[in-house]
Design a protein around this motif. Structure first.
Motif, PDB file in Angstrom:
ATOM      1  N   ALA A  19       0.819  -1.213   0.000  1.00  0.00           N
ATOM      2  CA  ALA A  19       0.000   0.000   0.000  1.00  0.00           C
ATOM      3  C   ALA A  19       0.857   1.269   0.000  1.00  0.00           C
ATOM      4  N   LEU A  20       2.145   1.130  -0.301  1.00  0.00           N
ATOM      5  CA  LEU A  20       3.042   2.286  -0.304  1.00  0.00           C
ATOM      6  C   LEU A  20       2.570   3.345  -1.298  1.00  0.00           C
ATOM      7  N   GLY A  21       2.203   2.942  -2.497  1.00  0.00           N
ATOM      8  CA  GLY A  21       1.759   3.900  -3.506  1.00  0.00           C
ATOM      9  C   GLY A  21       0.589   4.726  -3.026  1.00  0.00           C
ATOM     10  N   SER A  22      -0.349   4.077  -2.390  1.00  0.00           N
ATOM     11  CA  SER A  22      -1.535   4.763  -1.879  1.00  0.00           C
ATOM     12  C   SER A  22      -1.157   5.783  -0.807  1.00  0.00           C
ATOM     13  N   ARG A  23      -0.283   5.399   0.116  1.00  0.00           N
ATOM     14  CA  ARG A  23       0.107   6.308   1.196  1.00  0.00           C
ATOM     15  C   ARG A  23       0.911   7.494   0.665  1.00  0.00           C
ATOM     16  N   LEU A  24       1.865   7.222  -0.214  1.00  0.00           N
ATOM     17  CA  LEU A  24       2.672   8.313  -0.763  1.00  0.00           C
ATOM     18  C   LEU A  24       1.820   9.255  -1.605  1.00  0.00           C
ATOM     19  N   ALA A  25       0.941   8.693  -2.437  1.00  0.00           N
ATOM     20  CA  ALA A  25       0.092   9.533  -3.289  1.00  0.00           C
ATOM     21  C   ALA A  25      -0.802  10.432  -2.446  1.00  0.00           C
ATOM     22  N   ALA A  26      -1.361   9.899  -1.376  1.00  0.00           N
ATOM     23  CA  ALA A  26      -2.212  10.706  -0.493  1.00  0.00           C
ATOM     24  C   ALA A  26      -1.409  11.857   0.118  1.00  0.00           C
ATOM     25  N   SER A  27      -0.189  11.569   0.537  1.00  0.00           N
ATOM     26  CA  SER A  27       0.668  12.593   1.125  1.00  0.00           C
ATOM     27  C   SER A  27       1.016  13.675   0.101  1.00  0.00           C
ATOM     28  N   ILE A  28       1.339  13.257  -1.113  1.00  0.00           N
ATOM     29  CA  ILE A  28       1.706  14.199  -2.176  1.00  0.00           C
ATOM     30  C   ILE A  28       0.522  15.102  -2.529  1.00  0.00           C
ATOM     31  N   VAL A  29      -0.634  14.503  -2.747  1.00  0.00           N
ATOM     32  CA  VAL A  29      -1.813  15.286  -3.133  1.00  0.00           C
ATOM     33  C   VAL A  29      -2.210  16.239  -2.010  1.00  0.00           C
ATOM     34  N   GLN A  30      -2.094  15.785  -0.775  1.00  0.00           N
ATOM     35  CA  GLN A  30      -2.382  16.668   0.360  1.00  0.00           C
ATOM     36  C   GLN A  30      -1.453  17.871   0.343  1.00  0.00           C
ATOM     37  N   ARG A  31      -0.188  17.637   0.082  1.00  0.00           N
ATOM     38  CA  ARG A  31       0.781  18.744   0.052  1.00  0.00           C
ATOM     39  C   ARG A  31       0.467  19.694  -1.094  1.00  0.00           C
ATOM     40  N   TRP A  32       0.163  19.160  -2.260  1.00  0.00           N
ATOM     41  CA  TRP A  32      -0.055  20.004  -3.426  1.00  0.00           C
ATOM     42  C   TRP A  32      -1.368  20.770  -3.375  1.00  0.00           C
ATOM     43  N   PHE A  33      -2.390  20.185  -2.782  1.00  0.00           N
ATOM     44  CA  PHE A  33      -3.706  20.818  -2.778  1.00  0.00           C
ATOM     45  C   PHE A  33      -4.119  21.374  -1.420  1.00  0.00           C
ATOM     46  N   GLY A  34      -3.564  20.814  -0.350  1.00  0.00           N
ATOM     47  CA  GLY A  34      -4.065  21.153   0.975  1.00  0.00           C
ATOM     48  C   GLY A  34      -3.261  22.169   1.743  1.00  0.00           C
ATOM     49  N   ALA A  35      -2.049  22.463   1.282  1.00  0.00           N
ATOM     50  CA  ALA A  35      -1.205  23.389   2.034  1.00  0.00           C
ATOM     51  C   ALA A  35      -1.679  24.822   1.820  1.00  0.00           C
ATOM     52  N   SER A  36      -1.753  25.572   2.909  1.00  0.00           N
ATOM     53  CA  SER A  36      -2.086  26.978   2.759  1.00  0.00           C
ATOM     54  C   SER A  36      -0.822  27.732   2.387  1.00  0.00           C
ATOM     55  N   GLY A  37      -0.951  28.723   1.542  1.00  0.00           N
ATOM     56  CA  GLY A  37       0.210  29.494   1.114  1.00  0.00           C
ATOM     57  C   GLY A  37       1.035  28.719   0.106  1.00  0.00           C
ATOM     58  N   GLU A  38       2.180  29.249  -0.211  1.00  0.00           N
ATOM     59  CA  GLU A  38       3.059  28.604  -1.181  1.00  0.00           C
ATOM     60  C   GLU A  38       3.918  27.553  -0.491  1.00  0.00           C
ATOM     61  N   ASP A  39       4.067  26.441  -1.129  1.00  0.00           N
ATOM     62  CA  ASP A  39       4.865  25.340  -0.631  1.00  0.00           C
ATOM     63  C   ASP A  39       6.354  25.702  -0.762  1.00  0.00           C
ATOM     64  N   PRO A  40       7.112  25.707   0.341  1.00  0.00           N
ATOM     65  CA  PRO A  40       8.541  26.023   0.239  1.00  0.00           C
ATOM     66  C   PRO A  40       9.282  25.098  -0.725  1.00  0.00           C
ATOM     67  N   LEU A  41       8.837  23.868  -0.851  1.00  0.00           N
ATOM     68  CA  LEU A  41       9.468  22.954  -1.800  1.00  0.00           C
ATOM     69  C   LEU A  41       9.257  23.445  -3.228  1.00  0.00           C
ATOM     70  N   LEU A  42       8.086  23.982  -3.514  1.00  0.00           N
ATOM     71  CA  LEU A  42       7.808  24.553  -4.834  1.00  0.00           C
ATOM     72  C   LEU A  42       8.693  25.778  -5.074  1.00  0.00           C
ATOM     73  N   VAL A  43       8.899  26.585  -4.054  1.00  0.00           N
ATOM     74  CA  VAL A  43       9.774  27.744  -4.173  1.00  0.00           C
ATOM     75  C   VAL A  43      11.181  27.282  -4.545  1.00  0.00           C
ATOM     76  N   LEU A  44      11.680  26.251  -3.866  1.00  0.00           N
ATOM     77  CA  LEU A  44      13.011  25.717  -4.175  1.00  0.00           C
ATOM     78  C   LEU A  44      13.077  25.170  -5.590  1.00  0.00           C
ATOM     79  N   GLN A  45      12.046  24.421  -6.000  1.00  0.00           N
ATOM     80  CA  GLN A  45      12.032  23.872  -7.355  1.00  0.00           C
ATOM     81  C   GLN A  45      12.118  24.975  -8.394  1.00  0.00           C
ATOM     82  N   ARG A  46      11.311  25.996  -8.233  1.00  0.00           N
ATOM     83  CA  ARG A  46      11.287  27.074  -9.225  1.00  0.00           C
ATOM     84  C   ARG A  46      12.586  27.876  -9.222  1.00  0.00           C
ATOM     85  N   ALA A  47      13.207  28.031  -8.074  1.00  0.00           N
ATOM     86  CA  ALA A  47      14.433  28.827  -7.989  1.00  0.00           C
ATOM     87  C   ALA A  47      15.672  28.030  -8.358  1.00  0.00           C
ATOM     88  N   SER A  48      15.567  26.718  -8.445  1.00  0.00           N
ATOM     89  CA  SER A  48      16.761  25.893  -8.652  1.00  0.00           C
ATOM     90  C   SER A  48      17.438  26.168  -9.994  1.00  0.00           C
TER      91      SER A  48
END
Length: 186
Positions: free
Chosen positions: A76-105
């Motif tokens: 069930a690893l895929g299910s758990r990781l996917a849930a975590s990823i989607v939560q981060r991408w859709f559920g986080a308030s404000g801008e995701d610092p990881l996204l900031v790093l990706q764009r600035a890299s």
């Protein structure tokens, strides 16, 4: 200014900085632009963060609770990781610092180094250990972890950095879950 007000002001500056760095990149983001957006004097940014570089470093501090995804059976690893990823991408308030790093890299070598180090420490290595501990030999665990890591980074880059539509969260989660699981199963 009381310490509570100072902390709230610092947090407000960070939230506006994350948003601006994520939307415009490092080069186009100015201390004055962040200060104006946060409704503060640029001098406060210098006082709290030492300037643009310090503000960028503070805005890109990233924490991802990946260990939660590694509690449970590999089937069930895929299910758990996917849930975590989607939560981060859709559920986080404000801008995701990881996204900031990706764009600035692409603009900042230190951002690329920070992103690579973060992913190695918080994604690739824990995933490698989890797969190895689930019964895979070390080489298989390492290659499967690298494949999952590259897949998730690629999807994140395509859909978030290049600003493609993320799509429906449930559909995205189902697709991520199935694909990650196939990669984990080899």
């Amino acid at each position: 200014m009381s310490s509570r007000n100072a902390a709230a002001t610092r947090q407000r500056i960070l939230e506006h900085a994350q948003r601006r760095f994520a939307q415009h990149g490092y080069a186009a983001t100015t201390v004055k632009g962040v200060a104006d957006a946060a409704g503060v004097s640029p001098n406060l940014i210098t006082r709290y963060f030492g300037g643009k570089d310090g503000l960028f470093l503070a805005a890109t501090q990233v924490e991802i609770p990946v260990s939660d995804s590694f509690d449970g059976d590999r089937s069930a690893l895929g299910s758990r990781l996917a849930a975590s990823i989607v939560q981060r991408w859709f559920g986080a308030s404000g801008e995701d610092p990881l996204l900031v790093l990706q764009r600035a890299s692409g603009e900042r070598p230190e951002a690329a180094e920070a992103l690579a180090a973060f992913l190695d420490t918080n994604s690739l290595e824990p995933l490698h250990r989890y797969l190895r501990d689930s019964g895979l030999d070390d080489a298989s665990a390492r290659s499967r972890a690298a494949a999952i890591d590259a897949f998730v980074l690629g999807v994140s880059t395509r859909r978030r950095v290049l600003r493609s539509e993320l799509g429906d969260p449930a559909d995205l989660q189902a697709w991520l879950s199935a694909t990650i699981q196939r990669l984990a199963d080899g």
